[in-house]
Scaffold this motif. Sequence first.
Motif, mmCIF file in Angstrom:
data_model
loop_
_atom_site.group_PDB
_atom_site.id
_atom_site.type_symbol
_atom_site.label_atom_id
_atom_site.label_comp_id
_atom_site.label_asym_id
_atom_site.label_seq_id
_atom_site.Cartn_x
_atom_site.Cartn_y
_atom_site.Cartn_z
ATOM 1 N N UNK A 190 0.820 -1.212 0.000
ATOM 2 C CA UNK A 190 0.000 0.000 0.000
ATOM 3 C C UNK A 190 0.861 1.273 0.000
ATOM 4 N N UNK A 191 2.132 1.134 -0.398
ATOM 5 C CA UNK A 191 3.038 2.284 -0.421
ATOM 6 C C UNK A 191 2.478 3.407 -1.282
ATOM 7 N N UNK A 192 1.963 3.078 -2.449
ATOM 8 C CA UNK A 192 1.460 4.120 -3.352
ATOM 9 C C UNK A 192 0.313 4.907 -2.714
ATOM 10 N N UNK A 193 -0.526 4.223 -1.928
ATOM 11 C CA UNK A 193 -1.664 4.899 -1.303
ATOM 12 C C UNK A 193 -1.224 5.767 -0.128
ATOM 13 N N UNK A 194 -0.293 5.265 0.696
ATOM 14 C CA UNK A 194 0.110 5.989 1.908
ATOM 15 C C UNK A 194 1.262 6.951 1.620
ATOM 16 N N UNK A 195 2.437 6.422 1.337
ATOM 17 C CA UNK A 195 3.579 7.285 1.040
ATOM 18 C C UNK A 195 3.314 8.117 -0.219
ATOM 19 N N UNK A 196 2.769 7.450 -1.246
ATOM 20 C CA UNK A 196 2.448 8.187 -2.466
ATOM 21 C C UNK A 196 1.398 9.260 -2.215
ATOM 22 N N UNK A 197 0.404 8.944 -1.375
ATOM 23 C CA UNK A 197 -0.619 9.929 -1.042
ATOM 24 C C UNK A 197 -0.047 11.133 -0.325
ATOM 25 N N UNK A 198 0.919 10.897 0.580
ATOM 26 C CA UNK A 198 1.562 12.000 1.291
ATOM 27 C C UNK A 198 2.354 12.886 0.325
ATOM 28 N N UNK A 199 3.108 12.246 -0.560
ATOM 29 C CA UNK A 199 3.908 13.021 -1.516
ATOM 30 C C UNK A 199 2.995 13.850 -2.423
ATOM 31 N N UNK A 200 1.913 13.238 -2.892
ATOM 32 C CA UNK A 200 0.973 13.979 -3.743
ATOM 33 C C UNK A 200 0.341 15.144 -2.986
ATOM 34 N N UNK A 201 0.080 14.952 -1.704
ATOM 35 C CA UNK A 201 -0.504 16.021 -0.899
ATOM 36 C C UNK A 201 0.462 17.200 -0.796
ATOM 37 N N UNK A 202 1.747 16.907 -0.559
ATOM 38 C CA UNK A 202 2.712 18.005 -0.457
ATOM 39 C C UNK A 202 2.913 18.688 -1.805
#
Length: 400
Positions: A190-202
């Motif tokens: 679920x890296x894309x959803x969690x870590x990826x989601x954080x990066x997209x948010x920033x």
Amino acid sequence: PTRGRLRENLFNLLVYLQTHPVRLAKNAVSSTDRQALVACLLPPVLPALSPEAELDFLLHLGRRTELLTVAHGRLRPNRNPVRGWLQAGTAAQMWMLQNAWRADPTWNDLWHVPELQPQNTGWENSPLRARAAILDFLERLNAPPNSWLAIDGFLNTIKQANPDFQRPNGDYQSWYIKNAAGEMLMGFEHWDAVEGGLIRYLIGVILPLLDVVELGKSDSGAVPDLFQITAAGQQFLARTPPDAAESQSAVRLRVDDKFQVRVPAQASLYDRFQLARFAEFDQRTDRQAVYRITRASLNRALKNGVTAEQILAFLTRVTNNQIPLRVVERLRAWGGRFSSAKIEQATLLRLKNQQMVDELQRHPAVGPLLGEVVGPTTIILPAKTAHRVRQLLREMGYLE
């Protein structure tokens, strides 16, 4: 479309909170006041940021920078820090906000990602650790000026180079995070959803607001999938402060005979803040903001201790003494009439003769409670003391 947005919206909140009482209950703003504050913001432009979420970030950043404070339960501008920020140059204003966010451990970016629902089960993450890692990756991109980069490509770069950038010891099992559908996101899959989601948010929310990146689209009508680092962003990432000698050139305001005040976009926020004390905001374009001086807005300023002569002195300075004579005369007339009359409820005390009037005025208990003598045998009793005077007069035998 986001350049200057954070600065403008924070200014709008400062103006509103200066002129409207907003009280906190359990350190939170009421739903009614939240609606009023949201209405102060510029129209939304970021697909991933709701007006309510933008307000939360603004209020948090305002308090973190001490531009906002709580006094006697009321949220309001903090006078000295606000004056310093308003008088600073644009680059210095943004530098302050950018670095307040960079060093803030109390704003947990991960918990504000719209698609994620972190569960408060005792686990902890470090927003500073994740933030520093992502900013470091951005700085090491060494992208040429004005070059567009794919957001997905940036995510993949981090995933390959340092996927555990926010997870101590690569722990993907102890963080309880759900997606919008309520599904648990545990495990590296679920890296894309969690870590990826954080990066997209920033990249898609916080950094555009802070003028560090600009967003773009590869296809017309699509959601933003590209970004570029701004000149201010390059300075921020390199920790290079703006030129301390930066100063705002004098930008003149224009007042017309319809009491409209036109403020160019480059004008000092400090001058705009002073103007907003006695003028109502009317409309805004990319090039200017328009305010209107009304009887109600002037009375609001006069009630707060500002004089008509102080207002005219301010307008003289910011317009280079170009104020229509009609405006000058009307402001002086309005200021001269302000509070020159008042209507209040009172009770008339009528006595039989002048001697009784003199006796009551000299009486140590009754005298201080009496109002103005309006006739040989008539005294005004203020509403707040009439009941007590009536009691005393009964005890003294003046009344049945």
